[in-house]
Design an enzyme around this catalytic site. Structure first.
Site, PDB file in Angstrom:
ATOM      1  N   TYR A 428      38.992  45.374  43.362  1.00 24.50           N
ATOM      2  CA  TYR A 428      38.866  46.594  44.189  1.00 24.50           C
ATOM      3  C   TYR A 428      38.513  46.271  45.645  1.00 24.50           C
ATOM      4  O   TYR A 428      38.261  45.137  45.986  1.00 24.50           O
ATOM      5  CB  TYR A 428      37.941  47.635  43.554  1.00 24.50           C
ATOM      6  CG  TYR A 428      36.485  47.352  43.245  1.00 24.50           C
ATOM      7  CD1 TYR A 428      35.711  46.436  43.926  1.00 24.50           C
ATOM      8  CD2 TYR A 428      35.855  48.103  42.247  1.00 24.50           C
ATOM      9  CE1 TYR A 428      34.360  46.259  43.630  1.00 24.50           C
ATOM     10  CE2 TYR A 428      34.513  47.931  41.940  1.00 24.50           C
ATOM     11  CZ  TYR A 428      33.783  47.006  42.639  1.00 24.50           C
ATOM     12  OH  TYR A 428      32.459  46.827  42.356  1.00 24.50           O
ATOM     13  N   GLU A 429      38.602  47.304  46.449  1.00 25.53           N
ATOM     14  CA  GLU A 429      38.453  47.153  47.911  1.00 25.53           C
ATOM     15  C   GLU A 429      39.531  46.256  48.510  1.00 25.53           C
ATOM     16  O   GLU A 429      39.280  45.502  49.450  1.00 25.53           O
ATOM     17  CB  GLU A 429      37.070  46.571  48.271  1.00 25.53           C
ATOM     18  CG  GLU A 429      35.999  47.589  48.361  1.00 25.53           C
ATOM     19  CD  GLU A 429      36.451  48.801  49.132  1.00 25.53           C
ATOM     20  OE1 GLU A 429      36.292  49.906  48.603  1.00 25.53           O
ATOM     21  OE2 GLU A 429      37.001  48.666  50.244  1.00 25.53           O
ATOM     22  N   GLY A 430      40.734  46.324  47.955  1.00 31.62           N
ATOM     23  CA  GLY A 430      41.815  45.429  48.377  1.00 31.62           C
ATOM     24  C   GLY A 430      41.693  44.162  47.558  1.00 31.62           C
ATOM     25  O   GLY A 430      40.673  43.459  47.633  1.00 31.62           O
ATOM     26  N   GLN A 435      43.429  40.495  50.706  1.00 30.71           N
ATOM     27  CA  GLN A 435      42.485  39.947  51.704  1.00 30.71           C
ATOM     28  C   GLN A 435      43.073  38.694  52.355  1.00 30.71           C
ATOM     29  O   GLN A 435      42.998  38.502  53.576  1.00 30.71           O
ATOM     30  CB  GLN A 435      41.146  39.560  51.067  1.00 30.71           C
ATOM     31  CG  GLN A 435      40.424  40.653  50.320  1.00 30.71           C
ATOM     32  CD  GLN A 435      40.105  41.843  51.186  1.00 30.71           C
ATOM     33  OE1 GLN A 435      39.729  41.693  52.339  1.00 30.71           O
ATOM     34  NE2 GLN A 435      40.276  43.027  50.647  1.00 30.71           N
TER      35      GLN A 435
END
Ligand code: FAD
Length: 570
Positions: A428-430, A435
Site C-alpha cells: 500500500y501507499e504505492g 516507488q
C-alpha cells in the site's frame, strides 16, 4: 506481546547520525531541544510498551468486524486509540494553531515507528489522520481548516484516504467516482472505493474521508481528478458531528495480516463533500498526504522489524540446541548462523531507520527554511525510505521466523504475525515497484543532480573517515562510485522501460549505500565496540550484497521481454 521501544537508538541516530541539531537550530523548531526530544520519546515509549503492545495480539486474534453496518474494532482498541489521542501523539508535528505540538517531523517519525512496533494495526488510524491533517493544512480553505483540523489533531475525528477503486489501483488515473456540483457550493460524491484503511470504526465520533473523484467533463487520467472532504457525519453549525452522510461500508476485507485494522469497501451515494484545493489538481493535493504516508509506511516496516527482532533475540537467548562453537550456556544465540541472522536484522534495521530519519530531517529543514534544495532531498529520499523500510520489515520478520525454527511457524509464538502484518507495507501507499519507478523516473529528472550530491557527501565523509577506519571508509567510497556509475547509466537511458527494468534493484542498492554511510557515521561519532562491530558487519558483509544489485539495475529491459508472457507458462 512484550515490546521495548528503542528510545536510546532514536536519540543516538537523531542527535549523532542524521543531524537533528540543524533542525533545532532553525527558529521554527528551536523548542525541540535534546531535553525536549528525549522527554517526548521516553513518554511515547511508555505508552507503547505498557498500553499498546498488549493490544497487538488481540488485533490479530479478534479482527475488526462489521455488525449491522457499523465496524466494531478489536478488544482494547478503543482505549488504545484514546490513549494515543489524549497523549497528543496524533498532532505531534501539526501546527499549534490547531492544537498540535508543532514539533519536527523527525520526532513524529520516531514516535510513529515505535507505535507501529507496538501495534501496527492500531497505528494505521493515527497515520491516516496525520496525512490528512497535513493535506488540509496545506490545501484546504480557512473555513475547512478551522472546522476540521482541531478535531483531527485532538483525535476526536479521524481521517482516511480514498483513492483505490476496483479498476484503479496503481493506475489511480483510471478512477470513476464522480463529483457533481450542488447549488450550495458542495458536491455530491458517488462511487465505490476499495481497501479503505480505517474506513469505519468505533474509536472516534466522526470519520473524515478524503476522496478522489472526477468533476463533470474533466479530462481523462490524473489531470481530471479533484479532491473532496466527505465526512461520515455532517458537521453542525457549531462544529459537532451531526446527521449521517450518504455513505456506507459495504464489507470488510479478510486479510492475511493486519487484522486489527478495518479495511473497508466504501460506497458513496451522492454523499456531501467539499472541494479541497483547486479543481482537477486533486492528485497534486493528495500527494501531500501520500508523501507523508509513504515515509510513515516505511517506518511501519522498521517498527515491525524492531518488534520481530526483539522477539527473535529473546527466543535465541532461551532456546538451547546442540553445541555452539563458543563458550556459553548452549543457547542458539551462540551458533554462528543464528548470530549471522541476528546481526543482519540489527544492521539492516539501523540502516533503514537512519534513512527514514534523514528523510524526515530534510522535510523539517524545508519546512523551516523553505529552501527548495531540502525539498528535493526529501523528495528523493521518500521512495527509498518507503520501499527500504518496508522491505527491511519484511526481511527481518521473515528472518525472525527462521531464528525461531519450527516455533516460528506456529502461530502461538507470535513470530508469524509480524511477517503477516508487515507484508502489506510493500503494497500500500504505492507498491515498492511504483516507488522504485518514481526514483529512477521523476527523481532522476534533474539529470541525477540530487543523487550525485548525496554521493558527493558520502564520499567526502568517507575521505575524512580514512584515518580512523580505513577499510570501512574505502568500502563505502567504492560502493558510492559504483552507484554513481549506475546512476549515470540510468540517466542516460531515454527509453524509460530500460530504467524501470532495473528500478527495484537500483533503489535497494541506493538504500544499501546510504545505510553504509550512516553506519560509518555512527561508528565514528560514538566510538564503541558494538557500534563499530555492527558497522563493520554491515559494510563488509551486507554492503557487497547491495552493490551486487547494480549489475541487475543496469541490465536493461530486453532480457525481460526476450520471451513472451506465454513462454513463461512453459
Ligand atoms: C490492507 C490494505 C490497505 C489499503 N489501504 C488503502 C487506503 O486506505 N486507501 C486507498 O486508497 N487504498 C488503499 N489500499 C490500496 C493499495 O494502495 C493498492 O492495493 C496498491 O496501490 C496497489 O494497487 P492494486 O492492489 O490495484 O495492485 P495493481 O495496481 O494491480 O498492481 C499489481 C502489481 O503490478 C504492478 N504494477 C501495476 N502498475 C504498474 C506499472 N505502471 N508499472 C510497473 N508495475 C506496475 C504493481 O507494482 C504490483 O506488483 C490498501 C490496500 C491494502 C491491501
Amino acid at each position: 506481546m512484550s515490546f521495548r521501544a528503542p528510545v536510546s537508538e532514536y536519540q543516538f541516530i537523531l542527535n549523532s547520525v542524521v543531524g537533528l541539531d540543524q533542525v533545532v537550530a532553525t527558529e521554527m523548531f528551536s523548542d525541540a531541544t535534546e531535553d525536549v526530544s528525549s522527554a517526548i520519546l521516553t513518554e511515547a515509549a511508555k505508552l507503547c510498551d505498557e498500553v499498546l503492545a498488549p493490544l497487538q495480539r488481540s488485533g490479530d486474534l479478534e479482527p475488526a468486524r462489521l455488525e449491522n453496518g457499523i465496524v466494531r474494532t478489536s478488544p482494547g482498541f478503543v482505549d488504545g486509540y484514546r490513549a494515543i489521542a489524549e497523549g497528543g501523539w496524533i498532532g505531534i508535528s501539526a501546527s499549534p494553531e490547531y492544537g498540535g505540538m508543532g514539533l519536527p517531523v523527525a520526532l513524529a517519525t520516531a514516535v510513529n515507528e515505535m507505535i507501529s512496533g507496538a501495534c501496527l494495526s492500531l497505528q494505521l488510524a493515527p497515520l491516516m489522520s496525520q496525512g490528512q491533517i497535513e493535506a488540509l493544512e496545506h490545501h484546504a480553505s480557512d473555513a475547512i481548516k478551522a472546522l476540521y483540523l482541531p478535531k483531527l489533531v485532538s483525535g476526536e475525528w479521524t481521517g482516511t484516504m480514498n483513492l483505490t477503486e476496483p479498476q484503479a489501483g496503481s493506475d489511480v488515473g483510471a478512477l470513476r467516482t464522480t463529483a457533481l456540483p450542488c447549488e450550495d457550493g458542495t458536491y455530491a460524491i458517488t462511487g465505490q472505493k476499495i481497501y479503505i484503511s480505517w474506513g469505519d470504526h468505533d474509536v472516534a465520533e466522526n470519520i473524515c474521508h478524503l476522496v478522489l473523484a472526477r468533476l463533470p467533463d474533466s479530462a481523462a487520467g490524473t489531470k481530471g481528478i479533484s479532491l473532496f472532504l466527505v465526512p461520515k457525519r455532517l458537521p453542525e453549525a457549531n462544529g459537532d458531528a451531526g446527521a449521517a452522510n450518504s455513505l456506507s461500508v459495504v464489507s470488510l476485507e479478510h486479510k492475511m495480516g493486519l487484522h486489527g485494522s478495518p479495511t473497508a469497501v466504501m460506497q458513496f451515494d451522492g454523499a456531501t463533500g467539499w472541494l479541497v484545493g483547486e479543481p482537477n489538481k486533486g492528485m497534486a493535493t493528495m500527494f501531500t498526504m501520500m508523501n507523508n504516508a509513504r515515509l510513515g509506511v516505511g517506518c511501519q516496516g522498521i517498527g515491525v522489524a524492531e518488534a520481530a527482532f526483539q522477539h527473535a533475540l529473546a527466543h535465541a537467548m532461551e532456546r538451547k540446541q546442540g553445541r555452539t562453537g563458543v563458550p556459553g550456556d548452549g543457547a542458539i544465540v551462540d551458533h554462528a548462523d543464528v548470530r549471522r541472522m541476528l546481526m543482519t536484522m540489527k544492521a539492516d534495521m539501523f540502516a533503514a531507520r537512519a534513512i527514514a530519519l534523514s528523510c524526515a530531517v530534510a522535510t523539517d529543514m524545508h519546512t523551516a527554511t523553505q529552501d527548495t534544495d531540502w525539498a528535493a532531498r526529501a523528495a528523493f529520499l521518500t521512495p527509498i525510505a518507503k520501499a527500504f523500510g518496508s522491505y527491511t520489515g519484511i526481511c527481518v520478520a521473515d528472518t525472525g521466523i527462521q531464528v525461531h525454527g519450527g516455533m516460528g511457524f506456529i502461530e502461538e509464538t507470535g513470530a508469524a504475525q509480524f511477517a503477516r502484518d508487515v507484508r502489506v507495507t510493500a503494497i500500500y501507499e504505492g507498491t515498492n515497484g511504483i516507488q522504485a519507478m518514481d526514483l529512477v523516473g521523476r527523481k532522476l529528472m534533474d539529470g541525477g543532480e540530487m543523487a550525485n550530491r548525496l554521493l558527493d557527501e558520502i564520499e567526502d565523509f568517507a575521505e575524512r573517515a580514512r584515518t580512523k577506519l580505513p577499510d570501512l571508509a574505502e568500502a563505502v567510497w567504492q560502493s558510492s562510485e559504483s552507484l554513481r556509475e549506475a546512476t549515470d547509466w540510468m540517466v542516460s537511458q531515454t527509453d524509460m522501460n530500460e530504467r524501470f527494468a532495473g528500478a527495484d534493484p537500483y533503489l535497494r542498492a541506493f538504500a544499501g549505500v546510504l545505510g553504509a554511510h550512516h553506519h560509518l557515521v555512527a561508528a565514528l561519532s560514538a566510538p564503541s565496540k558494538p557500534r563499530e562491530t555492527l558497522a563493520r558487519f554491515y559494510i563488509l558483509r551486507r554492503l557487497p550484497e547491495y552493490v551486487g544489485l547494480l549489475v541487475h539495475a543496469q541490465a536493461g529491459a530486453s532480457g525481460l521481454f526476450a520471451i513472451s508472457a506465454d513462454d513463461l507458462k512453459a
